[in-house]
Design a protein around this motif. Structure first.
Motif, PDB file in Angstrom:
ATOM      1  N   GLN A 119     -32.039 -35.973 -37.984  1.00 14.46           N
ATOM      2  CA  GLN A 119     -32.954 -37.020 -38.430  1.00 14.46           C
ATOM      3  C   GLN A 119     -32.937 -37.161 -39.947  1.00 14.46           C
ATOM      4  OE1 GLN A 119     -36.282 -35.297 -36.458  1.00 14.46           O
ATOM      5  NE2 GLN A 119     -36.307 -36.857 -34.863  1.00 14.46           N
ATOM      6  N   LYS A 167     -30.385 -41.434 -40.836  1.00 17.91           N
ATOM      7  CA  LYS A 167     -31.245 -42.601 -40.657  1.00 17.91           C
ATOM      8  C   LYS A 167     -30.475 -43.827 -41.114  1.00 17.91           C
ATOM      9  CE  LYS A 167     -35.692 -40.370 -41.208  1.00 17.91           C
ATOM     10  NZ  LYS A 167     -36.902 -40.292 -42.013  1.00 17.91           N
ATOM     11  N   PRO A 200     -26.762 -40.751 -31.804  1.00 16.35           N
ATOM     12  CA  PRO A 200     -28.065 -40.109 -31.682  1.00 16.35           C
ATOM     13  C   PRO A 200     -28.283 -39.357 -30.369  1.00 16.35           C
ATOM     14  CG  PRO A 200     -28.317 -42.511 -31.693  1.00 16.35           C
ATOM     15  CD  PRO A 200     -26.874 -42.212 -31.868  1.00 16.35           C
ATOM     16  N   TYR A 247     -30.280 -36.411 -32.054  1.00 20.27           N
ATOM     17  CA  TYR A 247     -31.684 -36.751 -31.858  1.00 20.27           C
ATOM     18  C   TYR A 247     -32.114 -36.231 -30.486  1.00 20.27           C
ATOM     19  CZ  TYR A 247     -35.925 -39.519 -31.336  1.00 20.27           C
ATOM     20  OH  TYR A 247     -37.214 -39.915 -31.128  1.00 20.27           O
ATOM     21  N   TYR A 251     -35.033 -43.591 -31.052  1.00 16.23           N
ATOM     22  CA  TYR A 251     -34.327 -43.319 -32.302  1.00 16.23           C
ATOM     23  C   TYR A 251     -34.186 -44.589 -33.135  1.00 16.23           C
ATOM     24  CZ  TYR A 251     -30.803 -42.157 -35.684  1.00 16.23           C
ATOM     25  OH  TYR A 251     -30.139 -41.984 -36.873  1.00 16.23           O
TER      26      TYR A 251
END
Length: 170
Positions: free
Chosen positions: A11, A15, A114, A141, A166
């Motif tokens: 994370q 991003k 993710p 994620y 996500y």
């Protein structure tokens, strides 16, 4: 009792802006399984309203590496563990494993993945393989191992929901 923790390494470092339409990469060599997976994703799109682009398929290790090397985003990767080196090849003769693709999946810089869903006939065996569970938790994620079954929709729904969270989070 809830556990509150800070952001994972994934994370913190990944991003990025993603399309709202979910893109899936299926890494699987068996045609009947690929057909079942495509049908399951189509049903999730039509019956449950997931905004989903038709899945991309890689039928072997070299094909998967080529697709992962592109700039195409993949929100979810569905990974089989018994794969041939090349699409159409013999998985038994190759003797490799889908696990060798983990570094390529984890190492995507432009559009990290993710959500990774590993589907296997032996999840208990593979989860204990070389700290895999810890690596999945640190690198994605949501990364998880599930047992293959007759209807994969529950597994795919979980993966798509995580990918959507996500996108909403990032």
């Amino acid at each position: 009792r809830s556990r509150i923790s800070g952001p994972t390494r994934f994370q913190e470092h990944h991003k990025l802006s993603y399309s709202r339409s979910l893109r899936v990469l299926i890494i699987e060599d068996e045609a009947d399984v690929i057909g079942a997976y495509k049908t399951a994703f189509a049903l999730l799109r039509s019956e449950e309203g997931f905004e989903l682009i038709d899945p991309v398929v890689a039928g072997g290790v070299t094909d998967a590496i080529a697709k992962l090397s592109t700039d195409s985003p993949f929100h979810v990767v569905v990974l089989d563990l018994k794969l041939p080196e090349a699409a159409g090849g013999d998985a038994e003769a190759y003797g490799g494993s889908g696990l060798e693709l983990l570094d390529a999946i984890i190492g995507r810089d432009n559009y990290p993945v993710p959500v990774l869903l590993i589907l296997t006939g032996q999840p208990a065996y593979i989860q204990n393989y070389g700290g895999l569970s810890d690596r999945l938790q640190r690198s994605f994620y949501k990364g998880f191992v599930m047992k293959k079954g007759l209807d994969p929709r529950d597994h795919f729904r979980t993966a798509l929901e995580a990918a959507q969270r996500y996108i909403d989070f990032g």
